[in-house]
Structures are given as structure tokens and as C-alpha cells.
Design an enzyme around this catalytic site. Structure first.
Site, mmCIF file in Angstrom:
data_model
loop_
_atom_site.group_PDB
_atom_site.id
_atom_site.type_symbol
_atom_site.label_atom_id
_atom_site.label_comp_id
_atom_site.label_asym_id
_atom_site.label_seq_id
_atom_site.Cartn_x
_atom_site.Cartn_y
_atom_site.Cartn_z
ATOM 1 N N HIS A 76 1.067 -0.884 0.108
ATOM 2 C CA HIS A 76 0.169 0.023 0.030
ATOM 3 C C HIS A 76 0.784 1.248 -0.117
ATOM 4 O O HIS A 76 0.877 2.324 0.723
ATOM 5 C CB HIS A 76 -0.680 0.082 1.416
ATOM 6 C CG HIS A 76 -2.143 0.828 0.994
ATOM 7 N ND1 HIS A 76 -3.234 0.102 0.518
ATOM 8 C CD2 HIS A 76 -2.617 2.004 1.468
ATOM 9 C CE1 HIS A 76 -4.168 1.217 0.483
ATOM 10 N NE2 HIS A 76 -3.885 2.195 1.078
ATOM 11 N N THR A 129 -2.479 2.562 -4.565
ATOM 12 C CA THR A 129 -2.674 3.299 -3.233
ATOM 13 C C THR A 129 -3.646 4.510 -3.363
ATOM 14 O O THR A 129 -3.056 5.447 -3.916
ATOM 15 C CB THR A 129 -1.405 3.763 -2.550
ATOM 16 O OG1 THR A 129 -0.513 2.693 -2.781
ATOM 17 C CG2 THR A 129 -1.524 3.808 -1.174
ATOM 18 N N GLU A 130 -4.728 4.430 -2.643
ATOM 19 C CA GLU A 130 -5.630 5.555 -2.211
ATOM 20 C C GLU A 130 -6.025 6.291 -3.410
ATOM 21 O O GLU A 130 -6.083 7.539 -3.671
ATOM 22 C CB GLU A 130 -4.798 6.795 -1.288
ATOM 23 C CG GLU A 130 -4.345 6.136 0.006
ATOM 24 C CD GLU A 130 -5.308 5.534 1.018
ATOM 25 O OE1 GLU A 130 -6.399 6.226 1.013
ATOM 26 O OE2 GLU A 130 -5.154 4.531 1.691
ATOM 27 N N LEU A 131 -5.974 5.682 -4.709
ATOM 28 C CA LEU A 131 -6.469 6.032 -5.959
ATOM 29 C C LEU A 131 -5.510 7.098 -6.475
ATOM 30 O O LEU A 131 -5.882 8.096 -7.185
ATOM 31 C CB LEU A 131 -7.955 6.506 -5.958
ATOM 32 C CG LEU A 131 -8.959 5.340 -5.795
ATOM 33 C CD1 LEU A 131 -10.183 5.977 -6.260
ATOM 34 C CD2 LEU A 131 -8.682 4.139 -6.450
ATOM 35 N N TRP A 159 -7.763 10.143 -3.883
ATOM 36 C CA TRP A 159 -9.096 10.166 -3.341
ATOM 37 C C TRP A 159 -9.264 10.865 -1.938
ATOM 38 O O TRP A 159 -10.306 10.751 -1.231
ATOM 39 C CB TRP A 159 -9.991 8.649 -3.370
ATOM 40 C CG TRP A 159 -9.582 7.671 -2.594
ATOM 41 C CD1 TRP A 159 -8.729 7.638 -1.474
ATOM 42 C CD2 TRP A 159 -10.286 6.575 -2.552
ATOM 43 N NE1 TRP A 159 -8.600 6.497 -0.895
ATOM 44 C CE2 TRP A 159 -9.772 5.635 -1.191
ATOM 45 C CE3 TRP A 159 -11.419 6.048 -3.079
ATOM 46 C CZ2 TRP A 159 -10.184 4.500 -0.942
ATOM 47 C CZ3 TRP A 159 -11.739 4.575 -2.549
ATOM 48 C CH2 TRP A 159 -11.175 3.839 -1.570
#
Lengths: 418, 454
Positions: free
Chosen positions: B109, B145-147, B299
Site C-alpha cells: 500500500h 494506493t488511495e487511488l 481520493w
């Protein structure tokens, strides 16, 4: 003797110095030490230790019944004055709660935990009136007051008894707040020192400051360098390979912590294999941490926070160089401790300890280039390093509380106070 | 025929302990095992197990018409292995239904794409291997990771053989267009990008239990109406959210599980609507337009950029240091050392160091195990220092091991040409002598200047 901080309730070096000095002096004279707070179980040999917090509140109330002539009128203004900038501000209400009404409340000032804080004004005033009352029933030759918190008390007792007043100056408002700091504390210091019969600054550096910023004649001063307890020095094995440079002190303007960061980045430009450790807390903590990351030395600059003496000694035992870049340091006991651990010191010339520790490399606090050069030299050149350590251990022989105590007694008689 | 595409993010970081300066070199584990297991146990009981059970039930109830997808980070899977194998088992059960897709992401991640493409690729492959191992799937759609996303990433991922990639539906990029179609990233051939419908997604993820929200309470039939309203103006509604929404961010008492229970049936009431996994969406639908994201987006927070992880100097310093030792770490071949270093890459560590303390700060604070961003940075850097020290001592050991071999060979050489080498030794010592004399001179001059000063 009038003190403010006293073990085990201490905030900085003042408490330690007062304790060690009075212990050494108690061999030569009878001492009654009055402090705002002391632990009831804390006893000292040959010394009468009075903590105002341990006095009976009801009996104290009587002290306030006979109103006395004040040496100068004191108007208490609700103000947030804090001599050491490490304490967190209290909530707003406390700031304005210093208008105490009943006698019981007045005496109760010293049962609360903090020696400094937002109602320091009333604490100092109450300390003065209670102490003056206590002193009126005592027999003594000299009033010996430590720092500004006890000056008002000293002045009162002198007015009351006519006994000579000696003021021991460990730290000045101009050290802590800078030379433009000329507020309430400064005025108190100035008036108190003018009124005193004899001043005992802890260094020639402080004597010069008193002369320069308070306009007091140097002939009235008698420099007493601090001593130091003999510490059992030891070396520990470091858990990492890099050479280590240590800073110990509150992270406030006075101690020059940002200079240490400057020095660190200059050293690391030349030699990457050095770690810098900062022990202490204060309001420079967060800015320094951010700056160290901004300068890309985050993996070499460690902020260890406030440490107990055991951890501090461990740090001394693994360090290769001690660095004290203080902007204005009346003495600087930590450099002596470092020398006891056989660590070469790189210290600023604006410090008292530089007068006694000739075995050290000195720089003007603003000259971080020079300091970085000194550190690089000390970690790479064992001949120089050993010479500095050897010289420092010679100097340590003349740094002792016994010598300081004897000097004080000599100064009393020299000035015909006793 | 519009489709609903659900994707849920499942991630747990290895949170590091309050690792003080004095712990460096003391052989103390980096992670706060107690805290990690406590949090995992809490989330497993409140969310993972309950929601997985509900999902399995829904899949069976709708006989394959209800489909979902997950992206589970490698660190989360590792924690399931260590602390809660039962959770892993429940995901495997879901995978066995054939209605669940598992997406690709970086194993740790991490933010590696921004700092090292090699490390990024290594982690994506490592993650794909673990997905294959547990779920017997080869991911065809990637979510970073986290868009975190930009054009370059889409092209890079296409080169790695992926057919689809997931991104936030950014208003300033869409520019009035809807996120309910597939788009094509610029400078790519066939890869398609699925855009998160952040309004409908956040209605469930963030606003579901918000009593101040005008639409509160959100019911399944109300939500169904909003979904059905897009008929004719979209082909896929991408509802992407943290899996912890169910039971953890929105507690069971808010009615989130009832909502979930009724939602598929409500949506399927309309004969034109169905559920698809991201791979099915990519395969069955065409890209309708170009989606051009030049700068990195994500995001997170209201900024939807990288500022949650990389906006202040502490975050930047920490992450730079981590990637600065990439080569040496991987060359060390020390699996423990590599594991420790990989875990430092997890984006959460940098999230905890964020000092943006406004609206978003609340979220950062909620997730952070530390008292302040400064603590997060301090402890992180101490761990990093420890890894550096271990790497250094490892190198030394290797060098030491290599040295005796060297002296052996020189010995044999001296045997063959003794006289010549002897001469050489003599000249060597002469040079050494001269060097040491020079050094002494230097010492004396330095000492002289020191004495003058004192």
C-alpha cells in the site's frame, strides 16, 4: 538563605545549584534555608530547611494580621509571566485568579504544584511577606538570596532587620528573554540588586551583564563560579557506528538550539557519519524538528525529548563531543558534566563555564562555521581530542562546591558582613 | 444496460510502536504488535466477518446476479495470516463463489510509483503472487494506493499487461462530463479507466449516518431511485469505498447492514440494471472519451491530491530517506531487513505525519495511533535509523567475510615472487611513515592554534 527551587521539586539548574551549594556551606556556617516548597521527608544535615508548603496554614494566617510597611508598593497586574518557557500555558481562568482574598488562601499559594505559572506575581509577593515574618523571629548574620524570585523577600528582611543582603545571581532576565526584555522581572532585579550589599554572580560573564544591562558597579560584585558534584563517569557501548554529538538543555532561545541545528547541517555536509542528539524539550521542539527534515538531515538529527538523569548519563556515556551553543549562559553546568564524562566540549564564549573550562573549544554563538569546524576536528583528530580532554580534567579540579562555599564565606568577611 | 460496480478497499498497515531514540540498535521490534492485533481484532469482528457473511448471503440469494470486488493490500493479508486466519478464510469463501473479483495494487500500500518505478513493479508483482496464492485469480484491473493516479501511471500499468485502472472521478478533469462511462487515458492504446462516482459512493461511506444531511436517513429504495435515475445517461456506476464503512466507520446501529441487505434486490427491480465486476465492465463496455490527468490525483482529503502524504517537510524527508537506500537494501538479500524496509513504505506512516489540521485533520487524527504528527515522524525516523544501522553492520560483515579470502590470495602471490613483494612492502612502509609524519605536523599546527586560543 532564601531559595525558590529545591530538590526534589526542581525545574532547571537553579534547584540543583542551591542544594549543592547550601550543603557545602553548611559545613562552614549555620544555615536556615527557606523555600516555597519542599518535600516533608527531605532532610539535610546541619541545615534547617523550611518549606512554606509545610507550615500550618492557620498559624500562617496570623502573619498577615499586622500590616507592614512595604519596601516598595507592588501593584499586581494579571499577567502571564513565565521565567522558563517550557511550561504549557494554563487555561484562561487561572490567569486571572491571582486576586486572593482571605489569608488562608494567601498562605495556600504554595500548596499547589507549580513553582512558576500564571500567578507567579502573587507567589513572589506572598513568599516575601511570609518569609519576612519568619525571619523576624530568627537570629542570623547574613541574608543570602538566590535569583529574582527571592529578591523581594531579601529586601524586606533587610529593611526589617538591617542585616546585610547578599544576592546570588544564577540567571538574569536579560539571559532568558534577551537584552530588550526589560519588564516587571527586570525592574525587580534592578531594584533588588541596587539595594543589595553584595552581589555574587556565577560568572564574570554574568557580572558583565549585570554591569552592562543594569548599570551596577562591578566593585559590588564578587564572582562565585558554580561547583559540580563528582559524577561517576562511565562509557557505554553505542548501538550504532556513527560518531555522536550531544546537546543538553531547554529548547528555548537562550540555549541556542537552532544554532545546534545549523552546526549539525554544516558538519553533515562534510561528514555524513555523525549523529546529533538533542536532549530537552521546549517551545523550539516542533520548529526544530520540521527544520531538520527540511534540511534533509532527519536521519542524523535525533530529538530525544526531556530525559531523566539515568538516560541523560547514558547519552553522555556514548557521546564523542558535547556542544553548547548558548546565546547567553550564566554558567552552564551541563558542560562540566560532559567534561566529567571525558567528552570534549565545544561551547559558546557567551557562557560562564567557558571561564573555568579552558580545556574546551570555544566559539561565538553566532559563528556556527567555527563550531562545525571544531566538531569535525575533534572527531577526526585523536591528538587534539586527548589534549582537550586532559586539559578539561585538570580544570575540573578547581570546579567544586566546597571551593565555592569557602569563597562565599571569605567574601562575607572580606566585605565585613560578618 | 447500466451496471453497478462495487469495489471495496481492505487495508491495515503495520503501525510502528513509540520507537524512541534509545531503541535504535536494541533489537526491539518496530511494530506495535499489541495495537495492531487489537485494531485488527476489533475491525475483524465489527466489519470484516459480519460484512463478508452478509456478502456471501447476498451472492447466494441473488444466484450470481450480485457481484463485487475487493482490493486487499499485502500488509492486510499478512495481518490476517498472523492474527485472524478466519477472516482470510471468509474472503476465500467469497472468492469461491465466482462472483468476486480481486484487484491488483502495491503489496505494501505504498507510494512507490512516485519515487521508484522498479520498486513499484516489484511490489505489484509481489501482490499479484499473493492474490494468486489465496484466491487463484490473476488480477486484470489495477488500483493504486488511495487511488493515486496520473496519465503516466495508466501507461505504465498498461505496459505491465493490465486492461483497466481505477481513478477518482475528478470534477475538474471531467469538466461537466459524467463519471458513469469508461474513459481512455491519454497516451495509451487499450487500457480503460473506471471512475469513482464520488457522490453516490460518499453518500454511503461518509454521509450515511450524518443526521445533519438533508437526505438522512438513507434507505435502500431512496438510493435505488438515485441509481435508476442515471438510466440513459451512463453505463456504469462505480461505487468505490473503504470496506470498513460497513460496521466500523458506520456502526451496525446506524442500520448500514440492513441497507446493504436490501440494496441489491432494490437495484435489480429495474430490469435494465445489473452488477458487474471491474474486469467485466472493462471487457463489455467501450471507452467513450479521453480522461487526461497530468498531475497526480487521489481520493484523499478535500484536495484530492498528494498533500495528505507529501505536503510537509517531515513527510518528504521521511519518504526520501526510505527510497534513498532502496538499492543497498535489496542487494543485502536479508529477507528480514527487506521486510522491515518494505513496511516503512506503507502510505499510512506518512498520513500520520500530516499537519493539515483543518477539516481533513480530523480524519487524519482519527486514524493516527500517535499523539501528534511530530511523534509520528520522530518514531518513524528512529526506525529508519535502526534499519540503516543494520544495513551498515551487514555490509561490514560481508566485507569482513570477503577479506580473509583476499589475504590468502596475496599470500600465495608473495610465495611466487617474494623478493619483489618485499621491496614493495618496504616502499609502502616508507610512504606510510611519510604520511604519518605529515599527519603529526598537521596535528601540531592545530594544537598550536588551539593553545593560542585558550
Amino acid at each position: 538563605m532564601l531559595g525558590w527551587e529545591f530538590p526534589p521539586i526542581i525545574n532547571g539548574g537553579l534547584g540543583v545549584a542551591c542544594h549543592d551549594l547550601s550543603a557545602a556551606m553548611s559545613e562552614l556556617a549555620d544555615i536556615t534555608m527557606i523555600v516555597p516548597k519542599s518535600s516533608p521527608d527531605f532532610k539535610m544535615k546541619n541545615m534547617n530547611l523550611i518549606g512554606l508548603n509545610n507550615l500550618d496554614v492557620n498559624s500562617l494566617a496570623t502573619y498577615f494580621n499586622n500590616t507592614q510597611q512595604q519596601p516598595f508598593t507592588l501593584h499586581t497586574v494579571p499577567a502571564d509571566i513565565n521565567p522558563y518557557h517550557t511550561l504549557q500555558p494554563e487555561n484562561f481562568e487561572d490567569t486571572y485568579c491571582s486576586l486572593l482574598t482571605t489569608e488562608r488562601e494567601k498562605a495556600g499559594v504554595f500548596t499547589i504544584d507549580q513553582l512558576y505559572g500564571n500567578d507567579i506575581v502573587s507567589k513572589v509577593a506572598q513568599y516575601a511577606s511570609i518569609t519576612a515574618e519568619l525571619a523576624s523571629n530568627m537570629d542570623f548574620d547574613v541574608i543570602h538570596a538566590h535569583d529574582w524570585m527571592t529578591m523581594l523577600a531579601g529586601v524586606k528582611i533587610k529593611q526589617q532587620t538591617g542585616k546585610p543582603l547578599v544576592m546570588h545571581i544564577h540567571s538574569l532576565e536579560v539571559d532568558r528573554g534577551g537584552e530588550n526584555s526589560k519588564g516587571w522581572v527586570y525592574q525587580l532585579e534592578k531594584k533588588g540588586m541596587e539595594y543589595a550589599d553584595l552581589l555574587m554572580p556565577v560568572s564574570h560573564f554574568t557580572a558583565q551583564n549585570i554591569h552592562q544591562h543594569y548599570g551596577i558597579d562591578k566593585r559590588k560584585m564578587f564572582v562565585i563560579h558554580n561547583g559540580s558534584k563528582v559524577v561517576k563517569a562511565f562509557r557505554s557501548k553505542r548501538r550504532f557506528k556513527e560518531k555522536t554529538v550531544l546537546f543538553v538543555g531547554r529548547l528555548t532561545r537562550q540555549k541556542g538550539p537552532e544554532k545546534f541545528l545549523d552546526i549539525a547541517s554544516k558538519v553533515l555536509e562534510k561528514d555524513k557519519d555523525v549523529r546529533f542528539i538533542m536532549a530537552g524539550s521546549g517551545d523550539y521542539f516542533k520548529p526544530l524538528l520540521e527544520q531538520s527534515s527540511y534540511r534533509n538531515i532527519g536521519n542524523r538529527f535525533h530529538m530525544a525529548g526531556f530525559l531523566n538523569s539515568q538516560k541523560l548519563n547514558y547519552l553522555f556515556s556514548i557521546s564523542d563531543v558535547y556542544c553548547m551553543p548558548s546565546v547567553s549562559e550564566p554558567f552552564g553546568l551541563s558542560a562540566v558534566e560532559a567534561a566529567q564524562f571525558k567528552i570534549p566540549c565545544v561551547i559558546s564564549k557567551q557562557s560562564g563555564v567557558s571561564e573555568v573550562l579552558n580545556g574546551s573549544l570555544k566559539f561565538d554563538f553566532w559563528d556556527t562555521d567555527k563550531a562545525a569546524g571544531c566538531i569535525l576536528k575533534l572527531i577526526s583528530d585523536s591528538v587534539l581530542r586527548n589534549k582537550v580532554i586532559e586539559d578539561a580534567s585538570q580544570n575540573l579540579n578547581s570546579v567544586s562546591w566546597e571551593i565555592a562555599a569557602k569563597k562565599i564565606i571569605d567574601a562575607y568577611s572580606l566585605n565585613q558582613l560578618i | 444496460m447500466p451496471s453497478i460496480c462495487f469495489y471495496f478497499q481492505v487495508h491495515q498497515p503495520f503501525r510502528i510502536r513509540n520507537y524512541s531514540f534509545f531503541d535504535i540498535g536494541a533489537n526491539i521490534p518496530y511494530e506495535d504488535q499489541q495495537k495492531n492485533s487489537d485494531i485488527l481484532n476489533k475491525v475483524a469482528d465489527k466489519c470484516y466477518l459480519k460484512t463478508n457473511k452478509k456478502m456471501l448471503e447476498l451472492i447466494h440469494r441473488h444466484q450470481g446476479k450480485f457481484k463485487i470486488s475487493y482490493s486487499i493490500s499485502g500488509t492486510a493479508i499478512e495481518q490476517f495470516e498472523i492474527y485472524r486466519p478466519d477472516v482470510l478464510k471468509s474472503f476465500i469463501d467469497l472468492s469461491d463463489t465466482g462472483c468476486v473479483e480481486f484487484l491488483s495494487e502495491t503489496y505494501n500500500h505504498s507510494l512507490s510509483f512516485i519515487y521508484s518505478k522498479d520498486e513499484f513493479k516489484r511490489q505489484v508483482e509481489k501482490h499479484a503472487a499473493v492474490i494468486k496464492k489465496y484466491f487463484n485469480q490473476e488480477p486484470g484491473v489495477f488500483r493504486n494506493t488511495e487511488l493515486i493516479y496520473n496519465n503516466e501511471l495508466a501507461a505504465y500499468i498498461e505496459d505491465m499487461g493490465y486492461k483497466g485502472i481505477i481513478c477518482e472521478g475528478l470534477d475538474h478533469i471531467l469538466n461537466g462530463r459524467t463519471s458513469n462511462y469508461l474513459y481512455k487515458p491519454v497516451n495509451t492504446k487499450n487500457i480503460k479507466v473506471l471512475l469513482k462516482n464520488y457522490r453516490l459512493s460518499d453518500d454511503i461511506a461518509f454521509r450515511f449516518s450524518d443526521k445533519g444531511w438533508a437526505e438522512y436517513p438513507l434507505t435502500a429504495d431512496k438510493f435505488r431511485n438515485w441509481i435508476h435515475a442515471i438510466a440513459g445517461n451512463g453505463e456504469t456506476v462505480n461505487l468505490f469505498m473503504d470496506y470498513e464503512t460497513f460496521g466500523e466507520h458506520q456502526w451496525e446501529s446506524t442500520g448500514i447492514f440492513d441497507f446493504l441487505d436490501h440494496l441489491p434486490a432494490e437495484i435489480l427491480k429495474h430490469p435494465d440494471f445489473d452488477f458487474k465486476t471491474p474486469s467485466e465492465v472493462v471487457e463489455s463496455l467501450p471507452a467513450r472519451d479521453i480522461y487526461d490527468v497530468h498531475n497526480f490525483s487521489s481520493w484523499a482529503d478535500t484536495e484530492r491530491d498528494l498533500s495528505a502524504w507529501l505536503s510537509n517537510s517531515m513527510q518528504q524527508e521521511a519518504i526520501k530517506q526510505v527510497y534513498s537506500i532502496e538499492k543497498q537494501i535489496l542487494e543485502s538479500n536479508d529477507s528480514e531487513l527487506i521486510k522491515g524496509w518494505e513496511r516503512l513504505q506503507t502510505s499510512d506512516h506518512f498520513y500520520y505525519m500530516c499537519t493539515k489540521f483543518w477539516n481533513d485533520g480530523d480524519v487524519h487524527k482519527y486514524f493516527s495511533p500517535f499523539d501528534s504528527p511530530y511523534d509520528a515522524y520522530l518514531y518513524f525516523m528512529n526506525v529508519f535509523s535502526d534499519i540503516e544501522c543494520r544495513l551498515k553492520s551487514k555490509k561490514k560483515k560481508i566485507r569482513k567475510a570477503a577479506k580473509p579470502a583476499k589475504t590468502k590470495t596475496t599470500l600465495s602471490a608473495t610465495n611466487s615472487a617474494e623478493s619483489g613483494s618485499l621491496q614493495k612492502i618496504n616502499t609502502d612502509t616508507n610512504i606510510d611513515k611519510k604520511k604519518s609524519q605529515d599527519k603529526l605536523k598537521e596535528h601540531y599546527s592545530q594544537m598550536f592554534s588551539y593553545m593560542c586560543e585558550t
